[in-house]
Design a protein around this motif. Structure first.
Motif, mmCIF file in Angstrom:
data_model
loop_
_atom_site.group_PDB
_atom_site.id
_atom_site.type_symbol
_atom_site.label_atom_id
_atom_site.label_comp_id
_atom_site.label_asym_id
_atom_site.label_seq_id
_atom_site.Cartn_x
_atom_site.Cartn_y
_atom_site.Cartn_z
ATOM 1 N N GLY A 69 8.682 3.634 18.997
ATOM 2 C CA GLY A 69 8.915 4.888 18.302
ATOM 3 C C GLY A 69 8.099 4.952 17.026
ATOM 4 N N HIS A 70 6.926 5.577 17.095
ATOM 5 C CA HIS A 70 6.036 5.699 15.936
ATOM 6 C C HIS A 70 5.177 6.926 16.163
ATOM 7 N N ARG A 71 4.961 7.698 15.122
ATOM 8 C CA ARG A 71 4.251 8.969 15.270
ATOM 9 C C ARG A 71 2.823 8.821 15.780
ATOM 10 N N GLU A 72 2.209 7.656 15.606
ATOM 11 C CA GLU A 72 0.820 7.479 16.028
ATOM 12 C C GLU A 72 0.690 6.945 17.448
ATOM 13 N N ASN A 73 1.785 6.535 18.058
ATOM 14 C CA ASN A 73 1.728 6.081 19.446
ATOM 15 C C ASN A 73 1.470 7.269 20.376
ATOM 16 N N VAL A 74 0.656 7.048 21.407
ATOM 17 C CA VAL A 74 0.407 8.096 22.390
ATOM 18 C C VAL A 74 1.332 7.887 23.589
ATOM 19 N N PRO A 75 1.800 8.976 24.218
ATOM 20 C CA PRO A 75 2.805 8.861 25.299
ATOM 21 C C PRO A 75 2.381 7.976 26.455
ATOM 22 N N THR A 76 1.108 8.041 26.853
ATOM 23 C CA THR A 76 0.684 7.214 27.983
ATOM 24 C C THR A 76 0.788 5.733 27.653
ATOM 25 N N ASP A 88 0.792 -1.227 0.000
ATOM 26 C CA ASP A 88 0.000 0.000 0.000
ATOM 27 C C ASP A 88 0.823 1.275 0.000
ATOM 28 N N GLY A 89 2.123 1.191 -0.324
ATOM 29 C CA GLY A 89 2.907 2.388 -0.543
ATOM 30 C C GLY A 89 2.718 2.889 -1.958
ATOM 31 N N THR A 90 3.369 4.007 -2.285
ATOM 32 C CA THR A 90 3.194 4.574 -3.623
ATOM 33 C C THR A 90 4.438 4.457 -4.493
ATOM 34 N N GLY A 91 5.595 4.135 -3.916
ATOM 35 C CA GLY A 91 6.818 4.011 -4.694
ATOM 36 C C GLY A 91 7.233 2.567 -4.867
ATOM 37 N N THR A 92 8.002 2.301 -5.916
ATOM 38 C CA THR A 92 8.539 0.954 -6.098
ATOM 39 C C THR A 92 9.500 0.635 -4.956
ATOM 40 N N PRO A 93 9.820 -0.644 -4.736
ATOM 41 C CA PRO A 93 10.800 -0.960 -3.692
ATOM 42 C C PRO A 93 12.107 -0.194 -3.852
ATOM 43 N N ALA A 94 12.604 -0.081 -5.081
ATOM 44 C CA ALA A 94 13.849 0.658 -5.306
ATOM 45 C C ALA A 94 13.684 2.137 -4.980
ATOM 46 N N GLN A 95 12.525 2.708 -5.320
ATOM 47 C CA GLN A 95 12.288 4.120 -5.019
ATOM 48 C C GLN A 95 12.214 4.357 -3.517
ATOM 49 N N ILE A 145 -14.339 11.124 -6.587
ATOM 50 C CA ILE A 145 -15.325 10.930 -5.517
ATOM 51 C C ILE A 145 -14.803 11.521 -4.215
ATOM 52 N N VAL A 146 -13.491 11.422 -3.977
ATOM 53 C CA VAL A 146 -12.821 12.072 -2.857
ATOM 54 C C VAL A 146 -11.571 12.767 -3.398
ATOM 55 N N GLN A 147 -10.964 13.602 -2.554
ATOM 56 C CA GLN A 147 -9.798 14.352 -2.975
ATOM 57 C C GLN A 147 -8.474 13.733 -2.511
ATOM 58 N N SER A 148 -8.517 12.869 -1.502
ATOM 59 C CA SER A 148 -7.273 12.324 -0.948
ATOM 60 C C SER A 148 -7.539 11.004 -0.251
ATOM 61 N N ARG A 149 -6.453 10.249 -0.008
ATOM 62 C CA ARG A 149 -6.583 9.017 0.773
ATOM 63 C C ARG A 149 -7.104 9.330 2.176
ATOM 64 N N GLN A 150 -6.614 10.424 2.753
ATOM 65 C CA GLN A 150 -7.036 10.791 4.105
ATOM 66 C C GLN A 150 -8.542 11.007 4.160
ATOM 67 N N THR A 186 3.765 8.895 -0.900
ATOM 68 C CA THR A 186 2.838 10.019 -0.831
ATOM 69 C C THR A 186 1.510 9.648 -0.188
ATOM 70 N N GLY A 187 1.355 8.382 0.197
ATOM 71 C CA GLY A 187 0.095 7.932 0.780
ATOM 72 C C GLY A 187 -0.115 8.369 2.212
ATOM 73 N N LYS A 188 0.969 8.749 2.912
ATOM 74 C CA LYS A 188 0.895 9.200 4.299
ATOM 75 C C LYS A 188 1.923 10.306 4.498
ATOM 76 N N PRO A 189 1.751 11.114 5.540
ATOM 77 C CA PRO A 189 2.742 12.167 5.801
ATOM 78 C C PRO A 189 4.060 11.644 6.376
#
Length: 290
Positions: free
Chosen positions: A226-233, A21-28, A152-157, A258-261
């Protein structure tokens, strides 16, 4: 400590290509990681290893270390648990059969969601198939891209926040394996199982101790703290498990192009934690520079 000497940092152990579900090839993806300063990386596409060879070759060209990996779809109760697996043997019969089942059922699930959406929107299964690469593992991002293509929508988000959300009537649960069974399969294939982003809001909290003990007994190696979506608690609670049971704690970007920030190298794994993964992983070898 051979792994510590030969694998250089920064280390990012969670990146996706368009094989899933990424947008680039493995090499990219490798080039993106290199440009961001990453020097050791794992490709962890969902339920597939089809990108390993291409990514490993590009890593060697750029003098990077490649860690073979995958993100395994698991579910317990009503909750999805993503299980990262490193250095396993992809030819192991038990794991291979389960991976094939997940990929097959994932496609059927997506086709069912497309059929439901087609009742209200101008979209077809062929539109979704057109968004995937040959041999790629189909997932909701491909359906989201088809919705974008059809205006139908403007973005994956937007797609994920609305019609593809788990509370919408178009949603069909992801085919998945029981987490304890997944841990056992990964260990049987010589791999190292780490729970991805285990302290996010969408998981409704962290792994309960009683269930964690089952996972640990089955061979769970650690958590991606260490992941941006983890919450500190949640991270603080899981750090207690890490300290008590001497687990591996990783940090990674979960890069999807480009599928996620998320950006390569925005979270990193400590070298000493990678050493422990390399020491435990006996199903496949890292691919070192040179």
């Amino acid at each position: 400590m051979d792994g510590f000497i030969r694998a250089h940092g920064p280390i990012d152990l969670h990146l996706h290509s368009n094989i899933s579900d990424g947008t680039g090839t493995p090499a990219q993806v490798v080039r993106d990681a290199f440009d961001a300063g990453v020097r050791t990386m794992a490709l962890t596409d969902h339920d597939t290893v089809d990108g390993w060879d291409e990514a490993a070759k590009e890593c060697q060209r750029l003098d990077m270390t490649f860690i073979p990996g995958m993100e395994f779809s698991t579910r317990v109760g009503g909750g999805s648990v993503h299980m990262l697996a490193y250095l396993f043997d992809p030819s192991d019969e038990g794991l291979r059969v389960e991976m094939a089942r997940l990929v097959h059922e994932r496609s059927g699930r997506l086709e069912e969601m497309t059929t439901l959406l087609a009742e209200d929107y101008d979209i077809t299964w062929d539109d979704v198939l057109a968004q995937s690469q040959d041999g790629s593992t189909l997932g909701r991002p491909h359906l989201a891209d088809a919705l974008i293509q059809n205006s139908i929508v403007q973005s994956r988000q937007e797609a994920f926040a609305t019609m593809l959300h788990s509370k919408e009537r178009y949603y069909v649960p992801t085919p998945a394996t029981d987490p304890v069974a997944a841990v056992k399969l990964i260990r049987a294939a010589g791999g190292v199982p780490i729970i991805a982003h285990p302290a996010t809001n969408r998981h409704g909290g962290v792994v309960p101790r009683e269930y964690f003990l089952q996972l640990h007994a089955a061979g769970l190696a650690g958590f991606e703290l260490g992941h941006r979506e983890n919450v500190p608690t949640g991270v603080a609670k899981l750090q207690e498990f890490v300290d008590e049971f001497d687990l591996i704690a990783t940090g990674s970007s979960d890069y999807h192009g480009t599928g996620k920030p998320n950006q390569p190298g925005e979270r990193a794994t400590l070298p000493e934690m990678l050493v422990r993964i390399i020491e435990q992983g006996v199903g496949a070898d890292p691919v070192y520079p040179g």
